[in-house]
Write an enzyme that holds these catalytic residues in place. Structure first.
Site, mmCIF file in Angstrom:
data_model
loop_
_atom_site.group_PDB
_atom_site.id
_atom_site.type_symbol
_atom_site.label_atom_id
_atom_site.label_comp_id
_atom_site.label_asym_id
_atom_site.label_seq_id
_atom_site.Cartn_x
_atom_site.Cartn_y
_atom_site.Cartn_z
ATOM 1 N N GLY A 21 -36.371 -36.655 131.566
ATOM 2 C CA GLY A 21 -35.958 -36.694 130.158
ATOM 3 C C GLY A 21 -34.717 -35.881 129.842
ATOM 4 N N GLY A 22 -34.152 -35.191 130.846
ATOM 5 C CA GLY A 22 -32.996 -34.329 130.577
ATOM 6 C C GLY A 22 -31.660 -35.038 130.700
ATOM 7 C CB THR A 23 -29.915 -36.813 132.929
ATOM 8 O OG1 THR A 23 -30.965 -37.247 133.800
ATOM 9 C CG2 THR A 23 -29.513 -35.405 133.281
ATOM 10 N N GLY A 24 -29.513 -39.170 131.144
ATOM 11 C CA GLY A 24 -29.505 -40.639 131.160
ATOM 12 C C GLY A 24 -30.384 -41.295 130.112
ATOM 13 C CG LEU A 25 -31.367 -45.464 130.665
ATOM 14 C CD1 LEU A 25 -32.052 -46.675 131.301
ATOM 15 C CD2 LEU A 25 -30.550 -45.900 129.460
ATOM 16 C CG ASP A 60 -39.797 -32.674 143.049
ATOM 17 O OD1 ASP A 60 -40.072 -33.884 142.866
ATOM 18 O OD2 ASP A 60 -39.132 -32.255 144.009
ATOM 19 C CE1 TYR A 89 -35.248 -52.594 142.057
ATOM 20 C CE2 TYR A 89 -33.140 -53.226 141.100
ATOM 21 C CZ TYR A 89 -34.009 -52.250 141.588
ATOM 22 O OH TYR A 89 -33.630 -50.933 141.587
ATOM 23 N N GLY A 125 -32.217 -54.251 131.966
ATOM 24 C CA GLY A 125 -31.079 -54.707 132.764
ATOM 25 C C GLY A 125 -30.031 -53.605 132.804
HETATM 26 C C1 HXC Z 1 -28.104 -44.077 152.565
HETATM 27 C C2 HXC Z 1 -28.984 -42.154 151.637
HETATM 28 C C3 HXC Z 1 -28.149 -42.300 150.490
HETATM 29 C C4 HXC Z 1 -27.247 -43.407 150.471
HETATM 30 C C5 HXC Z 1 -29.369 -40.539 150.234
HETATM 31 N N1 HXC Z 1 -29.706 -41.059 151.420
HETATM 32 N N2 HXC Z 1 -28.415 -41.265 149.639
HETATM 33 N N3 HXC Z 1 -28.972 -43.033 152.662
HETATM 34 N N4 HXC Z 1 -27.272 -44.280 151.503
HETATM 35 N N5 HXC Z 1 -26.426 -43.624 149.432
HETATM 36 C C6 HXC Z 1 -30.660 -40.519 152.375
HETATM 37 C C7 HXC Z 1 -30.165 -39.190 152.898
HETATM 38 O O1 HXC Z 1 -29.219 -39.366 153.933
HETATM 39 C C8 HXC Z 1 -31.472 -38.579 153.425
HETATM 40 O O2 HXC Z 1 -31.861 -39.098 154.662
HETATM 41 C C9 HXC Z 1 -32.493 -39.078 152.402
HETATM 42 O O3 HXC Z 1 -31.910 -40.222 151.766
HETATM 43 C C10 HXC Z 1 -32.807 -38.042 151.366
HETATM 44 O O4 HXC Z 1 -31.583 -37.669 150.736
HETATM 45 P P1 HXC Z 1 -31.470 -36.375 149.853
HETATM 46 O O5 HXC Z 1 -30.145 -36.365 149.191
HETATM 47 O O6 HXC Z 1 -31.869 -35.168 150.637
HETATM 48 O O7 HXC Z 1 -32.656 -36.633 148.819
HETATM 49 P P2 HXC Z 1 -32.922 -36.051 147.414
HETATM 50 O O8 HXC Z 1 -32.090 -34.815 147.158
HETATM 51 O O9 HXC Z 1 -34.386 -35.961 147.281
HETATM 52 O O10 HXC Z 1 -32.326 -37.177 146.432
HETATM 53 C C11 HXC Z 1 -33.055 -38.299 146.102
HETATM 54 C C12 HXC Z 1 -32.124 -39.481 145.906
HETATM 55 C C13 HXC Z 1 -31.043 -39.185 144.868
HETATM 56 C C14 HXC Z 1 -32.989 -40.685 145.496
HETATM 57 C C15 HXC Z 1 -31.459 -39.777 147.238
HETATM 58 O O11 HXC Z 1 -30.208 -40.318 144.700
HETATM 59 C C16 HXC Z 1 -31.599 -38.763 143.539
HETATM 60 O O12 HXC Z 1 -32.061 -37.646 143.389
HETATM 61 N N6 HXC Z 1 -31.577 -39.626 142.546
HETATM 62 C C17 HXC Z 1 -32.137 -39.356 141.216
HETATM 63 C C18 HXC Z 1 -31.430 -40.067 140.130
HETATM 64 C C19 HXC Z 1 -31.198 -41.534 140.376
HETATM 65 O O13 HXC Z 1 -31.116 -42.018 141.497
HETATM 66 N N7 HXC Z 1 -31.049 -42.291 139.302
HETATM 67 C C20 HXC Z 1 -30.757 -43.710 139.411
HETATM 68 C C21 HXC Z 1 -31.970 -44.509 139.135
HETATM 69 S S1 HXC Z 1 -31.473 -46.085 138.590
HETATM 70 P P3 HXC Z 1 -31.524 -38.334 156.063
HETATM 71 O O14 HXC Z 1 -32.179 -39.187 157.106
HETATM 72 O O15 HXC Z 1 -30.028 -38.297 156.161
HETATM 73 O O16 HXC Z 1 -32.138 -36.969 155.949
HETATM 74 C C22 HXC Z 1 -32.717 -47.176 138.873
HETATM 75 C C23 HXC Z 1 -32.637 -48.500 138.123
HETATM 76 C C24 HXC Z 1 -31.902 -49.560 138.817
HETATM 77 O O17 HXC Z 1 -33.614 -46.919 139.591
HETATM 78 C C25 HXC Z 1 -31.528 -50.763 137.927
HETATM 79 C C26 HXC Z 1 -30.075 -50.782 137.492
HETATM 80 C C27 HXC Z 1 -29.626 -52.043 136.826
#
Ligand code: HXC
Length: 280
Positions: A17-21, A67, A148, A190
């Site tokens: 709830g602290g960011t984005g949507l 978390d 999806y 979407g």
């Molecule tokens: C390949 C990746 C990667 C990438 C991370 N990893 N990003 N692999 N391509 N782009 C891999 C890392 O190499 C690592 O594996 C593992 O994932 C964990 O990465 P960390 O950065 O250590 O993880 P963490 O800090 O827990 O971060 C989680 C996260 C991050 C999911 C990777 O993106 C995050 O915190 N996101 C939160 C916010 C978010 O994503 N919001 C968008 C949601 S939008 P290895 O093997 O190297 O250790 C959504 C709706 C979609 O869901 C619909 C839109 C229209």
């Protein structure tokens, strides 16, 4: 579009709830009179968001670093929150996602997404549901999924798997917990741009332009269009809605699914050539 106190007396918990949507939802819910509790991984982000939300909308915003991948932390934070006052509605909004070729993913990459989206939403839903059921208290769970969840999608496979699971949880528990006074629904938005999602999913301007305009309305969603739907689904006035997923995507997924959607690219001349008798 609503009476100003539509959600007065309600206490709504929003993950992410602290960011984005999530933050936009918090703002609209506050505006409509509810108290909001926001959770997220970073205390500084939550603290700043809470102050900003209160300043802009009035009302009370509580915040708790959490978390949602950690079931013990979920249990202990939910215990603290409930000690203050029960929650009436949970929004499973926190998500993790990135665009990648699936064959390049490590198991940790799969876990990073699935543990936030699927496990985190399940832990939160269970922690709230157990309390509502034990206290014979009505509860409302709203989960943010995507289209999806049912079509699947390449290049975001862990997210597709996890969102499908959240939708299955929603439909399953709607039936199991409905008789106990707890209803569960989902929203499938979407393209509603936020910096976090866009930097991970469509990091170049070209990619973003495709995602933003390929739906039949040719535009992205306004946050307000989504947050008004959220407000309706949290309100008692939507009380008969249970186990539903509401899509709000400008027609994006149907356009992708329709076999002849490609014909929208045809020109007037093309149509005349196809059927010269029917001039525009
Ligand atoms: C390949 C990746 C990667 C990438 C991370 N990893 N990003 N692999 N391509 N782009 C891999 C890392 O190499 C690592 O594996 C593992 O994932 C964990 O990465 P960390 O950065 O250590 O993880 P963490 O800090 O827990 O971060 C989680 C996260 C991050 C999911 C990777 O993106 C995050 O915190 N996101 C939160 C916010 C978010 O994503 N919001 C968008 C949601 S939008 P290895 O093997 O190297 O250790 C959504 C709706 C979609 O869901 C619909 C839109 C229209």
């Amino acid at each position: 579009m609503f009476v100003p106190d539509l959600l007065r007396g309600k206490r709504i918990l929003i993950t992410g709830g602290g960011t984005g949507l999530g933050k936009s939802m918090a703002g609209r819910i506050l505006e409509l009179g509810a108290e909001v509790v926001i959770c997220g991984r970073r205390a500084d982000v939550l603290e700043e968001a809470a102050a900003e939300l209160e300043q802009a909308n009035g009302g009370t915003v509580r915040w708790r670093p959490l978390d949602i991948r950690d079931p013990d932390a979920v249990e202990s934070v939910l215990g603290e929150i409930w000690t203050e006052a029960p929650i009436h509605g949970l929004i499973n909004n926190a998500a993790g996602n990135f665009l990648a070729r699936t064959e390049t993913l490590s198991h940790r990459a799969v876990d990073a997404v699935v543990s936030i989206v699927l496990h985190g939403s399940a832990y939160m839903t269970l922690a709230c549901g157990k309390r509502w059921i034990a206290d014979c208290y009505p509860g409302n769970v709203l989960s943010i999924v995507t289209t999806y969840a049912w079509t699947g999608s390449p290049y975001v496979v862990p997210s597709a798997m996890a969102k499908a699971g959240v939708l299955a949880m929603t439909r399953s528990l709607a039936v199991e917990w409905g008789p106990k006074g707890v209803r569960l629904n989902a929203i499938a938005p979407g393209p509603f741009p936020t910096p976090g999602a866009w930097e991970r999913l469509v990091p170049t301007r070209n990619l973003a332009a495709v995602l933003e305009t390929r739906n039949p309305l040719g535009r992205t969603g306004e946050h307000e269009e989504l947050t008004n739907l959220v407000a309706y689904m949290l309100a008692d006035q939507s009380g008969y809605m249970n186990g539903e997923v509401v899509t709000i995507d400008g027609g994006e997924w149907l356009a992708g699914a329709g076999q002849f959607s490609f014909a929208s690219a045809l020109s007037d001349e093309d149509w005349e050539e196809i059927n010269p008798k029917k001039k525009k």
